[in-house]
Design an enzyme around this catalytic site. Structure first.
Site, short mmCIF file in Angstrom:
data_model
loop_
_atom_site.label_atom_id
_atom_site.label_comp_id
_atom_site.label_asym_id
_atom_site.label_seq_id
_atom_site.Cartn_x
_atom_site.Cartn_y
_atom_site.Cartn_z
CE LYS A 51 -2.08 -2.39 3.53
NZ LYS A 51 -3.03 -2.82 4.33
CG ASP B 128 -6.00 -6.13 7.25
OD1 ASP B 128 -5.69 -7.12 6.85
OD2 ASP B 128 -6.48 -5.17 6.52
C1 BGC Z 1 -1.62 -6.49 2.95
C2 BGC Z 1 -2.45 -7.58 3.52
C3 BGC Z 1 -3.74 -6.71 4.17
C4 BGC Z 1 -4.22 -6.21 3.00
C5 BGC Z 1 -5.49 -5.34 3.34
C6 BGC Z 1 -2.43 -5.87 1.86
O1 BGC Z 1 -1.54 -4.63 0.89
O2 BGC Z 1 -0.53 -7.10 2.32
O3 BGC Z 1 -1.72 -8.18 4.66
O4 BGC Z 1 -4.44 -7.94 4.67
O5 BGC Z 1 -3.48 -5.15 2.36
O6 BGC Z 1 -5.28 -4.53 4.22
#
Ligand code: BGC
Length: 469
Positions: free
Chosen positions: A174, A210
């Protein structure tokens, strides 16, 4: 005349375009439409990657981490106590204080803290010091600084868990990229930051993703929950697997553990090239425009951080081909990440209601000159991007339902802004999951704040397990 028919699952047409233009536009956008054959192929690949990911002896490396979360049970109504939870994953960080009485969530206090770019892209030490500082502020504000709390930490990034209280960061995703943290245990980083201050009586005892929080919170709301899904800024899924299929167990697996939650890290599906056959020129551009290039392929096809950007790059390309917006494009539309996923949702709302207001307002906001043909094309593009995302995520969910092989209903608990605010993602997913797993009974359930409240439930479960030892 009766009310306008709400067309939930079929997309808006571009028929208003002259024939030659229509043909050209359809050709350019064709790669975004997944054929039944592609759907079948993606499903086969997904199954293969899951099995490889679970097989620690496999010579092949899976793009799916299939991480053991060490959460071996769901809430059973005996959870007690007051817990703190931290939820880190998006641009906001949350602190939650939740009380459990006879397994019921009673008093709850939540506070959001913004995490600026400088911390999301700075050093790990600064980030974790800031988290500890927010905890201090929170407890001070509620006059609880003297109290001792057990803390659950929702850390929504790929991690390798060694136990319920140890999560080694595998990679950032992200909008995070902090130095000095990959390969480190996030629990230890947070505990160190807390201890260093010397003014907090806290101990982090559970770490979770999450999706895990969402599944566990889902199970609190509805006992039939078996899958957790996040469709927000990022995307990921987890499910309940039979413990004997999970070999990645550090130390001995307790004899009474028959099931465990597995975190797929499905956002990375395709990172080894297995999904390249569906990659379009637009996806390549979205990837190139992202913070972490060449990773999180699947997430970039479906999640909120990228869906708007996908639409933007398509619109710019259509303009280059003289199929959209006459005249120069304004700098706004040419700037990455200006077209948000919320816009996609608003435009989709127009399509469902046979309207054009939202679309026109957004195009005005983007400062483009447009006519009615353009409005039709923009609506169509938003539908194509949404529909592909819905199909992709449904292929995975449908297979997980098959894999769990339950006769009874399986509830899929979902958290995340994309799922919550998109006006037809849910209907599309219901339609596709049903079509890809026709014999399975399932329900999609919004488990709002699952990632935060779930952390409390997991911490309470961890306390129970500790006492049992
Ligand atoms: C992460 C995950 C997470 C998901 C939703 C992804 O970018 O790698 O671990 O569960 O985002 O937040």
């Amino acid at each position: 005349m009766g009310p306008a028919v709400r067309n939930i699952t079929s997309g808006p047409s571009m028929e208003i375009l002259p024939e030659a233009k229509l043909e050209q536009a359809n050709k350019l956008l064709g790669g975004l439409v997944l054929s039944d054959e592609s759907v079948r192929k993606i499903r086969e690949i997904f199954i293969d990657e899951i099995n490889t990911g679970l097989d620690i002896h496999s010579e092949k490396k899976s793009c799916l981490q299939m991480a053991n979360t060490y959460v071996p049970q769901l809430p059973d109504g005996s959870e007690e106590g007051e817990y703190l939870a931290l939820d880190l994953g998006g641009t906001n960080f949350r602190v939650i204080l939740l009380e459990l009485n006879n397994g019921r969530q009673t008093k709850e206090i939540v506070k959001f803290y913004h995490i600026p770019d400088s911390l999301r892209l700075g050093t790990g030490v600064d980030l974790f010091d800031y988290l500890a500082e927010c905890l201090h502020q929170f407890l001070e504000e509620h006059e609880r600084l003297q109290d001792k709390f057990t803390v659950g930490f929702t850390f929504s990034f790929p991690m390798y868990q060694r136990s319920l209280s140890c999560g080694i960061l595998v990679a950032w995703t992200k909008s995070f990229n902090c130095s000095g943290t990959v390969g480190e245990d996030a629990v230890q980083l947070l505990n160190n930051a807390i201890k260093k201050r010397g003014d907090l009586n806290l101990e982090v005892t559970a770490i979770l993703n999450d999706t895990t929080g969402t599944l566990v919170q889902g199970a609190y709301l509805d006992k039939s929950t078996g899958i957790g899904l996040i469709l927000g800024t990022g995307s990921n899924a987890c499910y309940i697997e039979k413990a004997d299929k999970v070999l990645s167990w550090e130390g001995e697996r307790p004899a009474d553990v028959s099931e465990v939650i597995i975190d797929l890290e499905s956002g990375a599906f395709g990172d080894n090239g297995v999904l390249d056959f569906i990659k379009t020129e637009f996806d390549i551009q979205v990837d190139n425009n992202s913070l972490l290039v060449n990773s999180f392929t699947f997430e970039k096809y479906i999640a909120g951080k990228y869906l708007g950007e996908l639409v933007r790059v398509i619109l710019v390309r259509l303009h280059e081909e003289k199929l959209l917006f006459t005249g120069e494009l304004p700098p706004k539309l040419l700037t990455k990440n200006t077209f948000t996923t919320r816009y996609v949702s608003f435009i989709e709302e127009d399509s469902i209601n046979n309207k054009t207001e939202n679309t026109k307002a957004i195009l005005e906001e983007m400062e483009v000159d447009f006519d009615l043909e353009d409005v039709a094309v923009v609506k169509h593009v938003c539908f194509l991007a949404t529909n592909r995302a819905a199909k992709l995520v449904s292929i995975c969910l449908a297979y997980l339902l098959e894999r769990m092989d339950r006769d009874n209903l399986v509830t899929i608990a979902v958290d995340g802004s994309l799922f919550q605010f998109h006006p037809r993602l849910r209907s599309l997913m219901e339609t596709y999951i049903h079509s890809y797993a026709p014999k399975r009974k399932f329900a999609l359930m919004m488990a709002e704040d699952g990632s935060g409240k779930g952390a409390v439930m997991v911490t309470a479960i961890a306390s129970k397990l500790k006492q049992k030892k």
